[in-house]
Design an enzyme around this catalytic site. Structure first.
Site, short mmCIF file in Angstrom:
data_model
loop_
_atom_site.label_atom_id
_atom_site.label_comp_id
_atom_site.label_asym_id
_atom_site.label_seq_id
_atom_site.Cartn_x
_atom_site.Cartn_y
_atom_site.Cartn_z
N CYS A 1 -35.87 17.13 13.19
CA CYS A 1 -37.02 16.45 13.01
C CYS A 1 -37.01 15.17 14.04
O CYS A 1 -37.74 14.12 13.89
CB CYS A 1 -37.95 15.76 11.68
N ALA A 2 -36.38 15.39 15.05
CA ALA A 2 -36.31 14.04 15.82
C ALA A 2 -36.18 14.82 17.45
O ALA A 2 -34.91 14.42 18.20
CB ALA A 2 -35.35 13.11 15.61
#
Ligand code: PLP
Length: 406
Positions: A362-363
């Site tokens: 999620c980055a």
């Protein structure tokens, strides 16, 4: 530390001893937290706030005490409150919603390349809704957010800055306190994403002086479906509703043709519906555990393990994303191998009982900044020990020997 309280560590995983290096995704739960939730649900459960039964009144009190305990864990002054949500993600969406009626065309919002998607996407949505411009703060070559880079971009058009306290990829700690001063001087509000900080270092939102800060309980040895948005009192006063529904109104006025809800003031207008009651009551036990161990001891313990984990860097073909110093960082280490896909490494590690995380975690922004698509992430909790770290490094070495055929 306290590993005997985490019974999952005693359960065989893939026929091996479980080595849990995925606390940044979610922490294991101590038995005291599990027992408290079970005991509450099986002996004194009731809904809160709007009941007149003794049961409801006493649970309402217990819930309020838990909220106070959690608030005092993350603040030293009494100029802010905790809005209880169901995750850090909800809290960050809520924080962004505060600005929907406050930004105008041409205003700027500043986020950074180091953000988790939960502190990136809500601000993109806000920019689209308001006509504001989203700016992305650069990181240095170690993925660190620096005062120098911030000073370069601050300008009077920026109305809100939302930054991570600790990166969920590099573990880098952002100098949020110094940044808050500069951001306020430039006339903007400051929102802190503290999801990876709380539980691993001393955190004091009132001292940082940020307007809002978000985090979730499940990463702090607590139950899932429980998150927090710390808000200064001024923000709570100015907040119009995020969600509306049960518990948010005093009355509904039918006198005119225009039906008008009379919203409550303070926290209640922001907490619609039945909250995560049992989770909150159990979470107070996680906080008690952290207070008993003392956060300073946790910092020292996790730093010692991080120093060992950094030895990954000496394995052939491995590149750690971010700093290879144990200073100014927490125990989150993401890495890639020049020839082996992170998913293959992750599978090999999992087969050997080492639970970690692979992917973009999620980055995407920071992975792009490092020129990577994905990485393997080891992250520490207080229950890890030197053996866990040594074993994870040894299995990574075996994986490289086995998989690197190029
Ligand atoms: N912010 C950061 C830095 C995170 O690492 C995470 C989760 O990994 C979040 C926000 C979102 O937290 P949650 O999934 O608990 O809402």
């Amino acid at each position: 530390m306290l590993s005997s309280q985490f019974l999952e560590l005693k359960v065989k995983y893939n026929n091996q001893k479980l080595i849990y290096l995925d606390t940044a995704a979610s922490a294991l739960k101590p038995q005291a937290v599990i027992e408290t939730e079970k005991d509450f649900l099986s002996s004194r459960y009731s809904n809160i706030s709007r009941g007149i039964s003794n049961l409801s009144v006493s649970v309402t009190k217990e819930y309020a005490q838990a909220r106070q305990k959690v608030l005092q864990f993350v603040t030293s002054k009494s100029n802010g409150k905790l809005v209880i949500t169901n995750s850090a993600t909800t809290a960050l969406n809520m924080a962004a919603s505060f600005y929907e009626d406050k930004l105008q065309l041409g205003d700027e919002i500043l986020v950074s390349y180091a953000e988790h998607h939960s502190n990136f996407l809500p601000w993109i949505k806000l920019a689209k809704k308001t006509g504001a411009v989203l700016k992305v703060l650069e990181v240095d070559n170690f993925g660190q957010l620096t005062i120098d880079n911030l000073v370069k971009v601050l300008n009077p058009k920026i109305k809100v800055v939302a930054l991570t306290y600790v990166s969920n990829v590099t573990g880098a700690i952002t100098p949020v306190r110094q940044m808050a001063e500069l951001i306020h001087k430039a006339g903007a509000d400051f929102i802190v994403d503290a999801a990876q900080a709380v539980g691993h270092m001393p955190v004091d939102f009132s001292e940082i002086d940020c307007e809002m800060a978000a985090w979730s309980a499940h990463k702090v040895y607590g139950p899932t479906a429980l998150g927090f948005l710390y808000c200064k009192d001024r923000i709570i006063d100015e907040f119009s509703n995020f969600l509306v529904g049960g518990g948010t109104v005093d009355d509904i006025n039918f006198a005119d043709s225009d039906i008008k809800p009379i919203y409550k003031k303070g926290l209640e207008k922001l907490e619609a519906g039945t909250p995560p009651i049992s989770q909150m009551i159990a979470f107070a036990k996680s906080i008690e555990m952290l207070q008993t161990v003392n956060i300073k001891n946790i910092v020292n313990h996790e730093k010692q393990l991080t120093e060992e984990l950094i030895n990954l860097q000496s394995l052939p073909g491995i590149e750690i994303l971010g700093s290879i110093s144990s200073d100014n960082r927490l125990g989150i280490i993401s890495f890639t191998h020049q020839n082996i896909h992170p998913h293959d490494l992750g599978q090999f590690l999992d087969d050997a009982g080492v639970v970690c995380r692979v992917g973009h975690n999620c980055a995407v922004p920071i992975h792009r900044r490092f020129g990577k698509v994905a990485s393997v992430r080891f992250s520490l909790g207080l229950y890890n020990n030197l053996n866990d770290v040594k074993q994870a490094i040894a299995v990574t070495k075996e994986a490289i020997n086995f998989l690197d055929k190029v």
